[in-house]
Structures are given as structure tokens and as C-alpha cells.
Design a protein around this motif. Structure first.
Motif, PDB file in Angstrom:
ATOM      1  N   ALA A  80       0.832  -1.199   0.000  1.00 51.55           N
ATOM      2  CA  ALA A  80       0.000   0.000   0.000  1.00 51.55           C
ATOM      3  C   ALA A  80       0.871   1.256   0.000  1.00 51.55           C
ATOM      4  N   PRO A  81       0.442   2.297  -0.691  1.00 51.09           N
ATOM      5  CA  PRO A  81       1.212   3.549  -0.681  1.00 51.09           C
ATOM      6  C   PRO A  81       1.371   4.090   0.728  1.00 51.09           C
ATOM      7  N   THR A  82       2.499   4.669   0.990  1.00 45.28           N
ATOM      8  CA  THR A  82       2.778   5.238   2.319  1.00 45.28           C
ATOM      9  C   THR A  82       2.159   6.628   2.420  1.00 45.28           C
ATOM     10  N   PRO A  83       1.344   6.879   3.431  1.00 42.71           N
ATOM     11  CA  PRO A  83       0.753   8.223   3.593  1.00 42.71           C
ATOM     12  C   PRO A  83       1.823   9.278   3.817  1.00 42.71           C
ATOM     13  N   ILE A  84       1.614  10.439   3.245  1.00 38.40           N
ATOM     14  CA  ILE A  84       2.524  11.565   3.451  1.00 38.40           C
ATOM     15  C   ILE A  84       2.214  12.189   4.805  1.00 38.40           C
ATOM     16  N   PRO A  85       3.216  12.442   5.626  1.00 33.65           N
ATOM     17  CA  PRO A  85       2.967  13.076   6.939  1.00 33.65           C
ATOM     18  C   PRO A  85       2.238  14.406   6.765  1.00 33.65           C
ATOM     19  N   THR A  86       1.297  14.646   7.651  1.00 35.37           N
ATOM     20  CA  THR A  86       0.483  15.858   7.508  1.00 35.37           C
ATOM     21  C   THR A  86       1.310  17.129   7.588  1.00 35.37           C
ATOM     22  N   ASP A  87       2.429  17.103   8.309  1.00 39.51           N
ATOM     23  CA  ASP A  87       3.248  18.314   8.403  1.00 39.51           C
ATOM     24  C   ASP A  87       4.002  18.623   7.123  1.00 39.51           C
ATOM     25  N   GLN A  88       3.932  17.712   6.151  1.00 43.92           N
ATOM     26  CA  GLN A  88       4.562  17.943   4.854  1.00 43.92           C
ATOM     27  C   GLN A  88       3.544  18.373   3.784  1.00 43.92           C
ATOM     28  N   LEU A  89       2.279  18.494   4.172  1.00 44.96           N
ATOM     29  CA  LEU A  89       1.238  18.927   3.246  1.00 44.96           C
ATOM     30  C   LEU A  89       1.078  20.442   3.315  1.00 44.96           C
ATOM     31  N   ARG A  90       0.823  21.051   2.189  1.00 38.99           N
ATOM     32  CA  ARG A  90       0.669  22.494   2.137  1.00 38.99           C
ATOM     33  C   ARG A  90      -0.740  22.909   2.556  1.00 38.99           C
ATOM     34  N   PHE A  91      -0.808  23.974   3.339  1.00 39.66           N
ATOM     35  CA  PHE A  91      -2.089  24.548   3.724  1.00 39.66           C
ATOM     36  C   PHE A  91      -1.901  26.057   3.797  1.00 39.66           C
ATOM     37  N   THR A  92      -2.578  26.777   2.933  1.00 38.86           N
ATOM     38  CA  THR A  92      -2.385  28.211   2.838  1.00 38.86           C
ATOM     39  C   THR A  92      -3.004  28.924   4.035  1.00 38.86           C
ATOM     40  N   MET A  93      -2.222  29.827   4.613  1.00 42.05           N
ATOM     41  CA  MET A  93      -2.680  30.654   5.721  1.00 42.05           C
ATOM     42  C   MET A  93      -2.372  32.115   5.403  1.00 42.05           C
ATOM     43  N   PRO A  94      -2.995  33.050   6.107  1.00 43.55           N
ATOM     44  CA  PRO A  94      -2.721  34.464   5.839  1.00 43.55           C
ATOM     45  C   PRO A  94      -1.232  34.762   5.966  1.00 43.55           C
ATOM     46  N   PRO A  95      -0.686  35.520   5.035  1.00 41.54           N
ATOM     47  CA  PRO A  95       0.767  35.768   5.038  1.00 41.54           C
ATOM     48  C   PRO A  95       1.191  36.745   6.120  1.00 41.54           C
TER      49      PRO A  95
END
Length: 265
Positions: A7-22
Motif C-alpha cells: 500500500a502507498p505510504t501516507p505523506i505526513p500531515t506536516d509535509q502537506l501544504r495549507f495556505t494561511m494568511p501571510p
């Protein structure tokens, strides 16, 4: 025996991009950011049909000169506005940067709200169809959908003058009717929303307009079933803050800036 594929290995959530106010390194950077967001919001309002002749404005507080506000020029179509077209206007309605006039009547309202609410960065007030229809009834939004619960007990109705606002006294009365809320229905005129960013104020206006459309449609079709107060309050706590509004607005910002990149010039 057939080997099963791994099975594919899940990407750690801390490596996923999530846009926040700059975050901004300087007032100049923040000013440019706010102006880009303002031009984009005005283009979106034009797309959605929220302008009526020369009526309709969005203002954003300057990050350095906090008693001055960037605003769209008088008489320029929302769909034509670029960053370089925007005016900087002081609290008295005098243009301090730019070469066009500002709609003085409309600016009285915006200036009054900005002065009464130091926490407010942006104010949106324009001529959307369903907002005006609801305003003609003088009714508040009712908690009949999940989205409208963002405004539950967080918007007001101003039942004062129905004419053009030209004096500071009525501007202050409108600001008082808004109070600490995020939205206001101006009877017989339309909607006004505020936020701690252009993105939030614009999203609240768009959401308030759609909520008005849903309410009018539902009541024309039958008797809407309201959400009970406890659930409405809980939903408002989840959906009703400016950060959630900012996040919800990002797809619209990406859409308009990619489709019409000239607005950033």
C-alpha cells in the motif's frame, strides 16, 4: 500465492501544504498585498453583478497610515479596476493618492465604520440583488442553513434613512447599528460586511448575499425549518470567524487572479 502490492505510504500531515494568511516584512509589503486583494475583490464583485451604476465600494485600511483607506475610484467599472487605479483617501474623504474622485456619499459610511471599529481592516457595501430584496423586507437572516449560521446573532438591521448618506451623523448611526457584528442589513438599501482582511470582508458579503437568496427562495416555496439556537451558535463558532472566511475565499482569489492577471498591474 500472488504477492499483494504494498500500500502507498501516507505523506505526513506536516509535509502537506495549507495556505494561511501571510506575514509581512514591512508596511510596504503589506500595503501592496492589501491593494492586490482589494482589486481582486472588486473584480469578483463585478463578475457577480454586485454593482449598480456608480454605487458600491470596498475599502481597506492602510497598514501604516491607519486613518486612511484604499478604495475604488468613482465611476470606474469593477471589472476594469487594477491595483494602480486604487485611491488612498483620508477619514474626511479627501484623496491623498490618485487622480480620480471618490464617491463621497458612500465613503461617509465606510469612514464611519472604520473609525468606530479599529479592529476592522476592510468594509464591503454594494448593490447585490438578493441583499436589496431582503433589505426591502427589513428582515434579518434566519438560521435555516449551515452557512447562514455564521451570521447567527452576529448581524444587525439598520432601519434609518433610506436616502443617500451624505452626512457624518447618519454614517455614525450606521456604524452604531453594526456594533461589533460582521454584517449589517441596511433596510431598503442592501448589505454591508466587515472583516480583518479584504478576503474576510468580501467572503462575508458574498456569503450574506447567497444567504439572502436562499432565504427568499425558501420562503417563496414554503415554510423553512429553522436550526435550533444551540446548534446555530455552535455552527457559528465553527464557521463564523474571519480566519475561516479567509480560507473559504482563497479559491475565488486564485480563480480571478489567474483568469484576469492584469488586475495586479
Amino acid at each position: 500465492m500472488t504477492n499483494q502490492p504494498q500500500a502507498p505510504t501516507p505523506i505526513p500531515t506536516d509535509q502537506l501544504r495549507f495556505t494561511m494568511p501571510p506575514q509581512h516584512a514591512s508596511p510596504e509589503d503589506e500595503r501592496r498585498h492589501r491593494k492586490e486583494r482589494l482589486a481582486a475583490a472588486l473584480r469578483l464583485f463585478g463578475r457577480f453583478g454586485y454593482e449598480e451604476g456608480v454605487a458600491g465600494h470596498i475599502t481597506v485600511r492602510d497598514p501604516e497610515f491607519t486613518d486612511c483607506y484604499w478604495v475604488n475610484p468613482f465611476g470606474m467599472p469593477f471589472g476594469h479596476i487594477t491595483v494602480s487605479d486604487l485611491l488612498l483617501v483620508n477619514r474626511a474623504g479627501q484623496v491623498v493618492e490618485g487622480r480620480c474622485h471618490v464617491n463621497q456619499a458612500a465613503f461617509v459610511v465606510h469612514s464611519s465604520v472604520h473609525q468606530a471599529r479599529p479592529d476592522v481592516v476592510a468594509v464591503a457595501h454594494s448593490r447585490s440583488v438578493h441583499g436589496r430584496a431582503l433589505a426591502a423586507l427589513g428582515e434579518p437572516l434566519e438560521p435555516i442553513t449551515q452557512e447562514v449560521c455564521a451570521f447567527f446573532e452576529d448581524h444587525g438591521v439598520y432601519a434609518g434613512s433610506t436616502g443617500v448618506v451624505v452626512d457624518e451623523e447618519e454614517g455614525r448611526a450606521i456604524a452604531a447599528a453594526l456594533g461589533g457584528h460582521k454584517g449589517l442589513i441596511l433596510r431598503n438599501r442592501g448589505l454591508l460586511t466587515v472583516g480583518d482582511s479584504v478576503d474576510a470582508a468580501a467572503w462575508w458579503f458574498i456569503t450574506m448575499e447567497r444567504a439572502a437568496q436562499v432565504q427568499l427562495t425558501a420562503k417563496a416555496s414554503g415554510k423553512p425549518v429553522p436550526i435550533d439556537r444551540a446548534d446555530a451558535l455552535r455552527t457559528r463558532e465553527q464557521l463564523g470567524n474571519d480566519l475561516v472566511a479567509w480560507i473559504n475565499y482563497q479559491p475565488l482569489y486564485l480563480q480571478i487572479t489567474r483568469a484576469e492577471p492584469d488586475l495586479l498591474s
